[in-house]
Design an enzyme around this catalytic site. Structure first.
Site, PDB file in Angstrom:
ATOM      1  CE  LYS A  22      -1.511   1.720   4.248  1.00 46.05           C
ATOM      2  NZ  LYS A  22      -1.191   3.142   4.375  1.00 46.05           N
ATOM      3  CG  ASN A  23       2.677   2.676   3.521  1.00 48.68           C
ATOM      4  OD1 ASN A  23       1.495   2.985   3.405  1.00 48.68           O
ATOM      5  ND2 ASN A  23       3.273   2.539   4.690  1.00 48.68           N
ATOM      6  NE  ARG A  92       1.214  12.153   7.570  1.00 49.52           N
ATOM      7  CZ  ARG A  92       1.533  13.394   7.830  1.00 49.52           C
ATOM      8  NH1 ARG A  92       0.638  14.232   8.266  1.00 49.52           N
ATOM      9  NH2 ARG A  92       2.764  13.824   7.642  1.00 49.52           N
ATOM     10  CB  CYS A 116      -3.414   6.548  11.423  1.00 52.25           C
ATOM     11  SG  CYS A 116      -3.678   4.996  10.608  1.00 52.25           S
ATOM     12  NE  ARG A 121       1.050  10.330  10.439  1.00 47.42           N
ATOM     13  CZ  ARG A 121       0.766   9.149   9.907  1.00 47.42           C
ATOM     14  NH1 ARG A 121      -0.262   8.472  10.307  1.00 47.42           N
ATOM     15  NH2 ARG A 121       1.517   8.649   8.957  1.00 47.42           N
ATOM     16  N   PRO A 122       2.611  16.697  11.499  1.00 52.38           N
ATOM     17  CG  PRO A 122       4.429  17.877  12.335  1.00 52.38           C
ATOM     18  CD  PRO A 122       3.614  16.639  12.542  1.00 52.38           C
ATOM     19  CG  ASP A 124       7.373  20.516  10.001  1.00 45.68           C
ATOM     20  OD1 ASP A 124       6.731  19.451   9.981  1.00 45.68           O
ATOM     21  OD2 ASP A 124       8.392  20.666  10.686  1.00 45.68           O
ATOM     22  CG  ASP A 305       3.763   1.375   9.459  1.00 49.05           C
ATOM     23  OD1 ASP A 305       3.453   2.222  10.309  1.00 49.05           O
ATOM     24  OD2 ASP A 305       3.764   1.621   8.230  1.00 49.05           O
ATOM     25  CB  ILE A 327       8.279   6.717  14.118  1.00 50.51           C
ATOM     26  CG1 ILE A 327       9.533   5.852  13.936  1.00 50.51           C
ATOM     27  CG2 ILE A 327       7.875   7.380  12.807  1.00 50.51           C
ATOM     28  CD1 ILE A 327      10.752   6.551  13.405  1.00 50.51           C
ATOM     29  NE  ARG A 397      -6.298   4.328   6.321  1.00 52.80           N
ATOM     30  CZ  ARG A 397      -5.308   4.800   7.075  1.00 52.80           C
ATOM     31  NH1 ARG A 397      -5.458   4.891   8.372  1.00 52.80           N
ATOM     32  NH2 ARG A 397      -4.189   5.198   6.530  1.00 52.80           N
TER      33      ARG A 397
HETATM   34  C1  UD1 Z   1       4.846   6.777   6.250  1.00 52.96           C
HETATM   35  C2  UD1 Z   1       3.958   5.571   6.142  1.00 52.96           C
HETATM   36  C3  UD1 Z   1       3.506   5.110   7.513  1.00 52.96           C
HETATM   37  C4  UD1 Z   1       4.698   4.877   8.405  1.00 52.96           C
HETATM   38  C5  UD1 Z   1       5.614   6.100   8.418  1.00 52.96           C
HETATM   39  C6  UD1 Z   1       6.911   5.872   9.186  1.00 52.96           C
HETATM   40  C7  UD1 Z   1       2.864   5.918   4.023  1.00 52.96           C
HETATM   41  C8  UD1 Z   1       1.605   6.222   3.297  1.00 52.96           C
HETATM   42  N1  UD1 Z   1       2.800   5.940   5.345  1.00 52.96           N
HETATM   43  O1  UD1 Z   1       4.062   7.813   6.831  1.00 52.96           O
HETATM   44  O2  UD1 Z   1       2.776   3.886   7.360  1.00 52.96           O
HETATM   45  O3  UD1 Z   1       4.252   4.621   9.719  1.00 52.96           O
HETATM   46  O4  UD1 Z   1       5.967   6.462   7.077  1.00 52.96           O
HETATM   47  O5  UD1 Z   1       7.584   4.781   8.662  1.00 52.96           O
HETATM   48  O6  UD1 Z   1       3.891   5.649   3.417  1.00 52.96           O
HETATM   49  N2  UD1 Z   1       6.942  14.587  10.436  1.00 52.96           N
HETATM   50  C9  UD1 Z   1       7.045  15.932  10.722  1.00 52.96           C
HETATM   51  N3  UD1 Z   1       6.900  16.821   9.707  1.00 52.96           N
HETATM   52  C10 UD1 Z   1       6.655  16.430   8.421  1.00 52.96           C
HETATM   53  C11 UD1 Z   1       6.566  15.061   8.140  1.00 52.96           C
HETATM   54  C12 UD1 Z   1       6.700  14.152   9.173  1.00 52.96           C
HETATM   55  O7  UD1 Z   1       7.258  16.310  11.862  1.00 52.96           O
HETATM   56  O8  UD1 Z   1       6.545  17.295   7.547  1.00 52.96           O
HETATM   57  C13 UD1 Z   1       7.051  13.623  11.539  1.00 52.96           C
HETATM   58  C14 UD1 Z   1       5.741  12.845  11.736  1.00 52.96           C
HETATM   59  O9  UD1 Z   1       4.834  13.575  12.523  1.00 52.96           O
HETATM   60  C15 UD1 Z   1       6.223  11.587  12.388  1.00 52.96           C
HETATM   61  C16 UD1 Z   1       7.587  11.352  11.720  1.00 52.96           C
HETATM   62  O10 UD1 Z   1       7.993  12.617  11.190  1.00 52.96           O
HETATM   63  O11 UD1 Z   1       6.402  11.794  13.761  1.00 52.96           O
HETATM   64  C17 UD1 Z   1       7.569  10.308  10.627  1.00 52.96           C
HETATM   65  O12 UD1 Z   1       6.700  10.701   9.612  1.00 52.96           O
HETATM   66  P1  UD1 Z   1       6.894  10.290   8.092  1.00 52.96           P
HETATM   67  O13 UD1 Z   1       8.162   9.517   7.926  1.00 52.96           O
HETATM   68  O14 UD1 Z   1       6.691  11.492   7.250  1.00 52.96           O
HETATM   69  O15 UD1 Z   1       5.686   9.286   7.888  1.00 52.96           O
HETATM   70  P2  UD1 Z   1       4.571   9.334   6.788  1.00 52.96           P
HETATM   71  O16 UD1 Z   1       5.163   9.594   5.451  1.00 52.96           O
HETATM   72  O17 UD1 Z   1       3.421  10.157   7.243  1.00 52.96           O
END
Ligand code: UD1
Length: 418
Positions: A22-23, A92, A116, A121-122, A124, A305, A327, A397
């Site tokens: 999926k991811n 998301r 989720c 989950r910002p 930025d 995950d 994470i 999902r």
């Molecule tokens: C992806 C996966 C999710 C997995 C995660 C970590 C998909 C669709 N989802 O989520 O299943 O659990 O990777 O392996 O691929 N963060 C910030 N700012 C940002 C982006 C992220 O602070 O702009 C923080 C998040 O809040 C979180 C951490 O970084 O605490 C990891 O997030 P990220 O690696 O971006 O995960 P996703 O891409 O959302």
């Protein structure tokens, strides 16, 4: 809302095939927005997130055709490029369309994402990265609105954290940008590798994926391509843990064992009997399993995950285990539900303390997010009596129907539709 009902204490036998990731599929589908020609995908996972992403793309005018097991995606003609709350709130990963839309139209308007409920989950890191390529952003009425004056221009981008989504967004925005983009401290997840393999098959020029430095040389356009989506390592890991929990000899097929090293190492330390083949893993019966200490980390570390699933296993083994979640700040919502099933788990800040040697006993439980719901299924499979898991839409999902995947392989598991 559907429920899953499990009569526990069964065993698993035979084998199953893991479906596509999926991811990996989500960013790959989004990357088709950069291409005016067909993108043909196989090993496509039929899960709600990918269906929702197809709906979102379709709302932009993307044409989607299915021919047997092939999905043919064509983004030649797009009519509308505003991503509405109704679809985005469910997923998301919708934020991933930001990079491709800015690249193609110099404009994007996307409702702030949902998905989720595992922390704030910002976005930025996404916005900072895309700003370095020349985009500017404002947040208005719950939408993020991005603009590019002329065109995106490649540059050096160092991420403060190896965010999976931000790495993917920046890669996609850079593929057709002018010049060279270098992403330092990039995420190294296999799903990013798969996105880059797919983009390169369309004519992109991306090097270094799978490492922490990725180079993208902008190209003028992309071409028709075929791509087989990588297998879902999290789904694979879930069924591996299920087989260990049910102490069964069971083969999990259609996977890449190299993507599961941290899980396999942990399970081996715990005493699991695991045999690695080229594209499958055989779990065999083991004598006595021991506790472990793990910390979730970006790939190749232990995946967040799979944290909820291994926690369910840790409840059953000899000794006390510890899990530190680094994470997501709010990813222990399965703990109270596992405790309802008889677990003894305490959470202090980012760390869960799991008392071993417990037995699960059936109860009514509530799924709170995607991976939490599957940990309840694992516990239910081992519980005495009949467990009901409510709110399984979370599960759908990311997993093709588990009751169908496991049917005929031992467990007594069924879905009650509402
Ligand atoms: C992806 C996966 C999710 C997995 C995660 C970590 C998909 C669709 N989802 O989520 O299943 O659990 O990777 O392996 O691929 N963060 C910030 N700012 C940002 C982006 C992220 O602070 O702009 C923080 C998040 O809040 C979180 C951490 O970084 O605490 C990891 O997030 P990220 O690696 O971006 O995960 P996703 O891409 O959302």
């Amino acid at each position: 809302m559907d429920k899953i009902i499990i009569k526990g204490k069964s065993s698993l036998s035979g084998s199953l095939n893991v479906h596509g990731s999926k991811n990996a599929t989500l960013p790959i589908l989004v990357s088709s927005l950069l291409n005016l020609n067909d993108l043909i995908l196989t090993n496509f996972p039929n899960v709600d997130d990918t269906k929702n992403m197809l709906k979102l793309l379709n709302s932009f005018g993307v044409k989607i055709n299915k021919d047997k097991n092939k999905y043919i995606i064509n983004s030649f003609e797009l009519k509308n490029i505003t991503a509405d709350y109704d679809i985005v709130r469910k997923m998301r990963a919708s934020i991933l369309i930001l990079g491709p839309l800015l690249s193609r139209f110099g404009y994007a308007k996307i409702s702030l994402p949902g998905g989720c409920a595992i922390g704030t989950r910002p976005i930025d890191i996404h916005l900072e990265g895309l700003s370095k390529l020349g985009a500017s952003f404002k947040i208005e009425n719950g939408f993020v609105i991005g603009k590019v004056d002329e065109f995106l221009v490649g540059t050096l981008i160092e991420l403060p954290f190896p965010s999976v989504g931000a790495t993917e967004n920046i890669i996609m925005a850079s593929v057709l940008a002018k010049g060279e983009t270098t992403i330092k401290n990039a995420a190294m997840e296999p799903e990013i590798e798969d996105l880059c393999i797919c983009l390169n098959s369309m004519g992109a020029n991306i090097q270094g994926f799978g490492t922490s430095t990725i180079n993208i040389n902008g190209v003028a356009k992309l071409y028709k391509s075929n791509h087989k989506i990588v297998s879902d390592r999290i789904v694979a890991g879930t069924y591996i843990i299920a087989a260990v929990m049910l102490n069964s000899r069971f083969e999990i097929k259609n996977l890449n064992p190299n993507h599961l090293v941290s899980l396999i190492d942990t399970l081996k330390i715990m005493g699991a009997n695991i045999h690695i083949k080229k594209s499958s893993i055989i779990v065999d019966k083991s004598y006595k399993l021991q506790s472990a200490k793990i910390t979730t980390l970006p790939y190749p570390g232990f995946p967040t995950d799979l944290q909820a699933q291994i926690m369910a296993l840790m409840c059953l083994v000899n000794g006390n285990s510890v899990i530190k979640e680094t994470i997501f700040e709010n990813r222990f919502m399965h703990v109270p539900e596992l405790n309802r099933l008889g677990a003894k788990i305490k959470v202090i800040k980012d760390t869960a303390y799991i008392k071993g040697n417990q037995t699960f006993k059936a109860a009514q439980v509530m799924a709170s997010d995607l991976r939490a719901s599957v940990s309840l299924i694992l516990a239910g499979l081992c519980a005495e009596g009949e467990t009901t898991i409510n709110r399984v839409y979370h599960l759908d999902r990311g997993y093709e129907p588990i009751e169908k995947m496991l049917s005929g392989l031992g467990p007594d598991i069924r879905r009650e539709k509402k």
